[in-house]
Enzyme design. Sequence first.
Site, PDB file in Angstrom:
ATOM      1  N   ARG A 234     -28.091  24.799 -50.611  1.00 22.34           N
ATOM      2  CA  ARG A 234     -27.497  23.574 -50.096  1.00 22.34           C
ATOM      3  C   ARG A 234     -28.613  22.672 -49.583  1.00 22.34           C
ATOM      4  NH1 ARG A 234     -24.123  24.830 -52.764  1.00 22.34           N
ATOM      5  NH2 ARG A 234     -21.972  25.460 -52.368  1.00 22.34           N
ATOM      6  N   GLU A 263     -28.001  13.920 -51.357  1.00 14.40           N
ATOM      7  CA  GLU A 263     -27.829  13.817 -52.809  1.00 14.40           C
ATOM      8  C   GLU A 263     -26.548  13.116 -53.239  1.00 14.40           C
ATOM      9  OE1 GLU A 263     -25.700  17.674 -54.596  1.00 14.40           O
ATOM     10  OE2 GLU A 263     -27.620  18.161 -53.687  1.00 14.40           O
ATOM     11  N   HIS A 295     -29.194  19.050 -59.171  1.00 15.31           N
ATOM     12  CA  HIS A 295     -28.056  19.938 -58.921  1.00 15.31           C
ATOM     13  C   HIS A 295     -27.493  20.470 -60.248  1.00 15.31           C
ATOM     14  CE1 HIS A 295     -24.987  20.876 -55.564  1.00 15.31           C
ATOM     15  NE2 HIS A 295     -24.882  21.786 -56.512  1.00 15.31           N
TER      16      HIS A 295
END
Length: 328
Positions: A234, A263, A295
């Site tokens: 994370r 993000e 990601h």
Amino acid sequence: MNVTFFSTKPYDITFFEQINADFGFTLRFLKVPLDETTAELVTDSPVVCLFVNDQANAAVIQKLAAQGVQLIALRCAGFNNVDLEAARQHGIRVVRVPAYSPYSVAEHTLALILALNRKTHRAYNRVKEGNFSLDGLMGFDLYGRTVGLLGLGKIGKVTARILKGFGCHLLAFDVMEDEEARQLGIEYVSLVELLNQSDIISLHCPLTPQTYHIINHDTLKLMKKGVMLINTGRGALIDTQAVIESLKSGQVGYLGLDVYEEESHLFFEDLSDTIIQDDTFMRLLTFPNVLITGHQAFFTRNALASIAETTCRNIQAFSQGTVSGNEL
């Protein structure tokens, strides 16, 4: 059963429509993320399906409840973007996908480690330009190196198995310890010991109040000078400003990120024709020893099929008045 999806991409539609052939839900796909301005787009839909950067805070949940939403189905493992207490107060159940393909994230973790170590990304660009010099591309053997795994759930343990194959010495810090990990040859240590002893540190813990910015000015000082730091967990596990200072000083020698704490305004979108306004992120991109992916660690066919399958089963359990086992 009507289901409204937020933050939908073409691949979401492909995999969910394939899996839904066995369930028969009515799926409505929205490209926009869920926030206070888009919650009212939910109409005649007792279920909403969210992804990692959709926001389901108290204000959003209140609006969802007013629209008749009874279930939030997360198509991801993380749930820090959902106010669970607000959901309970409004009688909205929340389910997630606790595991899809731990191999996808674990293998991407190794991809970042190997690319940073052997500077593959830089070598690729050099060769394209006809530059075959090896200066500045020297790496090190992973064999015999000490790797610290901060968090040892399913992904952490798969990562450990892969690293074991490289001949690494494995340390772990987790609030829970289990025998399977010990049989893999993993040594449980304190957080301080892990930071002190590891050549490579990889983050695999969930984001909680206890783990928020667990990598910060103080913990960075405890690491070996030149440490490799990898985050496929994370974004907010790392204090980005603190790690930038450590990159400048050389305390962090390599940084691999697949997640970033801010993000939500960047990742999953094509911003190639825009001026990115996040100065902190742009500063990270200036370092030659930083490698960032958007990601994508989860992004394999296996994982997407598993996510769609589990999400649909979670929704089916709700529609049948049963419990899926994946409720929060």
